[in-house]
Every structure is written in C-alpha cells, then in structure tokens.
Enzyme design. Structure first.
Site, short mmCIF file in Angstrom:
data_model
loop_
_atom_site.label_atom_id
_atom_site.label_comp_id
_atom_site.label_asym_id
_atom_site.label_seq_id
_atom_site.Cartn_x
_atom_site.Cartn_y
_atom_site.Cartn_z
N HIS A 1 0.83 -1.21 0.00
CA HIS A 1 0.00 0.00 0.00
C HIS A 1 0.87 1.26 0.00
O HIS A 1 0.72 2.14 -0.85
CB HIS A 1 -0.92 -0.02 1.23
CG HIS A 1 -1.82 1.17 1.36
ND1 HIS A 1 -3.14 1.14 1.00
CD2 HIS A 1 -1.59 2.43 1.80
CE1 HIS A 1 -3.68 2.33 1.20
NE2 HIS A 1 -2.75 3.14 1.69
N GLU A 2 1.78 1.33 0.96
CA GLU A 2 2.61 2.53 1.07
C GLU A 2 3.52 2.67 -0.14
O GLU A 2 3.83 3.78 -0.58
CB GLU A 2 3.42 2.52 2.37
CG GLU A 2 2.55 2.53 3.65
CD GLU A 2 1.52 3.66 3.68
OE1 GLU A 2 1.75 4.71 3.07
OE2 GLU A 2 0.45 3.46 4.32
N HIS B 1 1.69 4.52 -2.84
CA HIS B 1 1.78 5.97 -2.67
C HIS B 1 3.15 6.47 -3.15
O HIS B 1 3.26 7.51 -3.78
CB HIS B 1 1.63 6.35 -1.19
CG HIS B 1 0.23 6.29 -0.67
ND1 HIS B 1 -0.83 6.95 -1.25
CD2 HIS B 1 -0.30 5.66 0.42
CE1 HIS B 1 -1.94 6.73 -0.55
NE2 HIS B 1 -1.64 5.94 0.47
N HIS C 1 3.34 6.90 -6.80
CA HIS C 1 2.59 8.09 -7.22
C HIS C 1 3.50 9.33 -7.12
O HIS C 1 3.42 10.24 -7.94
CB HIS C 1 1.36 8.22 -6.31
CG HIS C 1 0.25 9.08 -6.85
ND1 HIS C 1 -0.85 9.39 -6.09
CD2 HIS C 1 0.06 9.70 -8.03
CE1 HIS C 1 -1.67 10.17 -6.79
NE2 HIS C 1 -1.13 10.37 -7.98
ZN LIG Z 1 -2.95 5.20 2.00
#
Ligand SMILES: [Zn+2]
Length: 670
Positions: free
Chosen positions: A461-462, A465, A468
């Site tokens: 998940h991290e 990010h 991105h």
């Molecule tokens: Zn998040």
C-alpha cells in the site's frame, strides 16, 4: 557557521545532511526560514509591478524554499524518531505554522493580485498546467473566504473559530466517555478469550487501578471481547456502553454540539455561495456532487444488505443451536461470526508468518515495479536519521528517477501506523528535480524480520503511494505526486495491494524463512479467501455511516441530528443486528474536524476505483500487461493534480468506475 538545515545541501542527490544536523539546529533554522517566507510573500503582495503569472503565482511556488527544507527534515524525525526535545519543538512550531498559513490566506493584497490574474486568464497565453495551478490557487483563496468583505468576512471568521472550538470539545467529550467507563471481569469471565485479549484486559485493569482485568471502550479491547466472550450478558453490557459514547447526558454529551456544527457548516457554505455544505465540500473531490456519492453508495448498499441478511440467518441459527432463543442482537454478531470464521476459514497466523519475510516482500514490491514500469532499484549508502533506514536510487533506462527510503521497524518515538511522504516533491520549475520519497512502517524487528499478511499489504500500500510520488512528471510542485483530491489519493496505494495477491508473486517471493519452500497452495487459498469474510456486515456498518454523513450535509442542516440519523436508517431498512460503524455522538471523522465531513464515503469510493482499475489488467489477461501499465503511468501515476481526477480516470479506463469489481472482490456479487 551556517545552520546545516539552511546551507546548500552539497550531498548525493541533494539529500538532507542528516549526519550534520542536531536538534539544536531546528528552532533557529525554523525562525529564520519562517521570517524569510513571510518577507517573500509580503514582497509578492506589495510588488509595484502589474500582477503576472510569473511575478505572483510562480513566485509563490518558489517562495519558502528554506522553510520546506527545515520542515521536510523536522517532520520526518518528529513522526518517525521523536524524543522529548522534538516533541517540545513540535508544540512550538505547530501554532506558528497554522497562524502563518492563516495570515497568507487572509492577505487581501495578495488575493487582489491573484484575482486580477484569474480575471485576465483568457488573455495570458498560459499552458494547460499553468491554467490549472492558477485555478487551484484562486479557488483555494476563495474557499477560505478571501473574497468576502465587511459583515460576511467578519461572520466567516467567527464561524471558523467557533467550529474549531466545537471540534475540540467533541473530541474531548468522546475521550472522557471512553476513559470513564470500564467493566471489571472476574477470573471466570475471561473464559473463551484468547491470550492476547486476556493480556490486554489485565493491562487495562492495571492502568485503571482496578483489582483485576477489565473491558474498556478502546476498540482494540472491546472488539476482541465481543468476538470471543461466550457471556452474552457481559457482551450486551459492554456493547451498550460502547454505543452510548457521546450520548450519556450531562457535560460530555455530544448531541447538541453535533447540531450546532452542522448549522454553522451550512451557514459557512452559504456565505461562500454554495447550495449546501456537501456541495462546497465535494467541489474539490473527484465525486463532485452529493448525487454522485449517493449513487455509488446505494449501488453497494443493496447487495451488501442482502448478504448481511443471509449471514444474519446463519448466525441466528448458530445462536439458537446454543440454546438462546429470540433475535440476533448487535452484541451477538461478532461472536457468532468469529465462530463461523474459525470453522470455515481458520488461518494459522503463526504458520503463515515464516513465509512472509520483510526483505523478500520488499523485493516483491520492487520486482512488480520493474515489470510494470521498468524501474530499477540500487541500494545507496547515505546518512539518514536512524540506522534502521535504508535507501535506494530509483533508475529507469539509466536515468535517475528518485530516491526511495524505507524505515520499516517499530520503535519508541515512532508514531503508530504507516505512511508515505515526500521529503522533496517532484518538479521541473524553477529547475528539474527528482523526488525523495519515504515509506515509514511499524513492523516488528527480527532476524529475519517476518510480516503478518496485513503487514505485507501495508508494505505494498505505502509503496503504491511512493510510486505516485516517484513517477510524478509535472512542472509545478504544488500539483505534483499525491497532491490530488482526497477521494482519489488512495487509488494508487490500494491498487498496488492487488499485486501482492497475484499468485505468481506470492509463489516466487513468499518463501519459508528456514526451508526456502514456497507457500503451500492450500495456505495461499486460505489467505486469499479470508479477505472477503463477513463483508456483508462490514459493508453495511460502513455504508450506513457514510449515507448518514452525506444526509447531514445536504440541504438544510437538521435541527435534531439524532432524529435525522434514525430517519435515514429507517429509509435504508438497516438490518436489526447491525449498527452504524460510527453513530453521530461519536462520529469523530465527521465532527472532530472538517477532514472527513461529507467525505466518509471516500474510503469506499477509492476501493471501488482500485478494484475497477485492477480489472483493466485482468481484462488484458495479464497482471503485468505492458500497455495497461503504460496507460496507468501516463494517466494516473505521472499526472499529479494537473487534471481533474474524473477526467484522469476516464483517460485511463475509457469510462468512470463501476461497482461490479468491488462487489466481486468483497464477495457481494449476486
Ligand atoms: Zn494510503
């Protein structure tokens, strides 16, 4: 000697010189940099030149470089490696920073220049990205009230300060109610509870100064109690107290506060010219309108309710088989669901863990990014703020892309949870610079370090990010990386979690720490199957909360929020054995501050999108399909906030997201 925080960082990749910075450097550097930023803003506002994009908007983009440097280092260590000195500094800096940004947004001369440029925008020959930055800057000032004059301006200030007071009171009342209540347990009342829950109850008892173990209203204590305790009478007592938080009458009652907050929000939105607070709030989101939010939530609601009702029938039968007649109650659901989970999906966490080594899972994260986007990761030896931090240079086709830092282990002084931040954001103005991105997690240290399945998801998940931020390719920093709408920002992160579940990834990287054997097929299937257990319940309690939040902020504010809540739930036909995940008197997301007000839906919105976006790869028949990966980078991962989120999504997927993939993923599809 120059302060190392403000000197030129003549280091590899211009990283902060962590080995030269000491805690004593922060306060003087902060004061100097803050004063410098104030002076820069003043100079822009007071300029004798006619306002132009370059002398106003671009000047604001580059202003505050020193402050950015100081804060990027300070907030990294304050969050991930704090100590009493750093906590003290944070208490000092926070109000000064809040006052500083309030001062900027209330600067009428500055707003006058921004408005002049905005009014002349069609004559200025701006690039698409410049037009976007101008629009966002202007809109930000207007939404903050900069265009209001006279009485309206004064009233807006009153409303804002009253809302801040009410938000704090709401939080403090809730904390008081949670602190106040506890239920002592006799030794025989511990029967059926797993060891971790018994330990937590004993520790809570000590903390409360009780004679023995207790149940408190902390989620991490009461939820396991409701899940495992066979004592229906005690479950009922605990549940009733949990549900009553913020609604116990007396000084800590939050019901009147909620009503006043809703009325003030409506007034605030109307002063700014919006039909309702929801219209004001959603303007900057991907969803844009209350109708769009309701449409999506209702598409999920009906299938979720149907599943919850079918599950309720199964659980009721289990309860009757226990010799308890009558209807399943809210304090029964978790207990019978846990029994059912154990029978159908029992997953032995202890047996699973050796297959999830942190280092192998990091390799898996990187390998997926190599396959999808051609990124390579080269370990770096650079000074960082803690010896546990590791750094990599991210390269593509021989070119520098970013620096990626991982700070994975729990320790005292680190905030709980996991997060991603950019120590330096990507930009091409005033010069090209690559981002420096960090992932911070709280995994248990070990040799080798092993993860739970949830931990492994967090890692992916991290890292989503981080991608991105790292793949961002825009001109201005204010719109780079994760500077996007709140209901869009979790798309890259939640989407990346899907690659952990790609069977070939687990097969290659989930290998046993001692034997090196890949995870057995049966275990793999259990891991993947457990993900959608009891999703009828989870979806119903969440969506009901989101719909009540939306109803509160649409149209006129309700004079009695509790009556409005009851009305919404009755219209929905809320299943009797499920309550809202957060009822109004303790709905901190919505009332403790503005963050998630008429925005609680956004968790579900993101999940709808990530499921739908991953389906693009499934439709292509390959989880690493190069064309789809290219489109994902081109339209979503590289674009930051340079284009409206719904437009970006349409460019990637050819249409807006539908709920079908989410329903399938949660096991709710018909
Ligand atoms: Zn998040």
């Amino acid at each position: 000697m120059t302060n190392p925080l403000l000197s030129v960082w003549d280091t590899p990749f211009k990283l902060a010189p962590f080995d030269k910075i000491s805690d004593a450097d922060f306060a003087p550097a902060f004061e100097e940099a803050l004063a410098a930023h104030k002076a820069e803003i003043e100079a822009i506002a007071a300029s004798a030149e006619a306002p132009s994009f370059a002398n106003t908007i671009e000047a604001m983009e580059v202003a505050g470089e020193g402050l950015d440097k100081v804060l990027s280092v300070f907030f990294s260590v304050a969050g991930a490696d704090s100590n009493p000195a750093r906590e003290e500094l944070q208490r000092d800096f926070s109000p000064k920073l809040a006052a500083h940004s309030a001062e900027i947004s209330a600067n009428k001369a500055l707003f006058g220049r921004i408005k002049a440029i905005w009014d002349a925008r069609d004559t200025l020959d701006l690039t698409e990205e410049q037009q976007r930055v101008l629009m966002l800057t202007h809109r930000g000032f207007v939404r903050g009230g900069a265009a209001l004059e006279g009485d309206a301006d004064a009233r807006m200030k009153e409303i804002k300060s009253r809302l801040a007071v009410l938000g704090t009171e709401f939080t403090q009342n809730l904390l008081a109610d949670e602190r106040e209540w506890f239920m002592p347990l006799a030794e025989e009342d511990l029967e059926g509870l797993p060891e971790f829950a018994v330990d937590a109850a004993r520790a809570a008892g000590e903390e409360k100064g009780a004679e023995g173990p207790v149940v408190t209203l902390s989620r991490s204590i009461i939820v396991p109690f409701l899940q495992f305790s066979p004592r229906r009478d005690l479950r009922e007592k605990a549940f009733e107290a949990w549900a009553a938080r913020g609604a116990n009458g007396g000084e800590t009652d939050n019901r009147a506060i909620a009503g006043e907050i809703l009325a003030l929000r409506e007034e605030r939105a109307k002063l700014l010219g919006y039909a309702s607070f929801a219209d004001y709030k959603l303007e900057t989101e991907m969803a844009k309108t209350p109708d769009a939010v309701r449409g999506l939530l209702m598409d999920v609601w009906e299938p979720a309710k149907a599943r919850a009702e079918a599950d309720a029938a199964v659980l009721t039968e289990m309860m009757h088989a226990d010799g308890i007649n009558g209807d399943l109650a809210p304090w029964d659901w978790r207990y019978y669901a846990e029994k059912r989970r154990k029978a159908e999906h029992d997953l032995d966490e202890a047996a699973l863990k050796p297959y999830l080594q942190l280092d192998r899972m990091i390799e898996a994260c990187f390998a997926c990014a190599t396959k999808l986007f051609g990124l390579q990761f080269k370990a770096l030896d650079v000074p960082l703020y803690h010896e546990d931090c590791r750094a990599w240079e991210v390269i593509r086709d021989g070119d520098h892309v970013a620096v990626f830092i991982g700070d994975y282990f729990a320790r005292g002084g680190k905030r709980s949870g996991a997060w991603c931040s950019a120590m330096r954001g990507q930009a091409k103005f005033p010069e090209v610079r690559g981002p420096v991105v960090i992932n911070v997690c709280n995994f248990a240290k070990g040799d080798p370090a092993l993860l739970s399945y949830d931990d492994a998801r967090t890692l992916f998940h991290e890292f989503g990010h981080a991608l991105h931020q790292m793949l961002s390719n825009v001109t201005y920093e204010s719109i780079s990386g994760t500077s996007v709408a709140r209901d869009f920002v979790e798309l890259p992160s939640q989407l990346y979690e899907h690659w952990l579940e790609v069977p070939e990834v687990l097969a290659e990287y989930a290998t046993h720490a001692e034997t090196g054997e890949p995870m057995p097929q049966a275990m793999l299937e259990k891991v993947l199957g457990a993900a959608n257990f009891d999703q009828g319940f989870a979806t119903v309690e969440y969506v009901a909360s989101a719909l009540v939040d939306l109803a509160f902020h649409e149209g006129a504010a309700p004079s009695d929020p509790m009556a409005k809540q009851a009305e919404v739930l009755a219209e929905l036909g809320m299943p009797a054995a499920i309550t809202m995940r957060h009822a109004t008197p303790h709905f901190a997301h919505v009332f403790a501050g503005d963050g998630y007000s008429s925005g609680y839906y956004s968790y579900m919105w993101s999940e709808v999108m990530d499921a739908d976006a991953f389906e693009a790869f499934e439709e292509a028949g390959d989880a690493f399909d190069p064309e789809t990966a290219k489109a994902l980078e081109q339209h979503i991962l590289s674009t930051g906030g340079s284009v409206e989120a719904d437009e970006l999504y349409k460019r990637f997927r050819g249409r807006l997201p539908g709920v079908e993939a989410l329903l399938k993923g949660r096991g709710l599809a018909a």
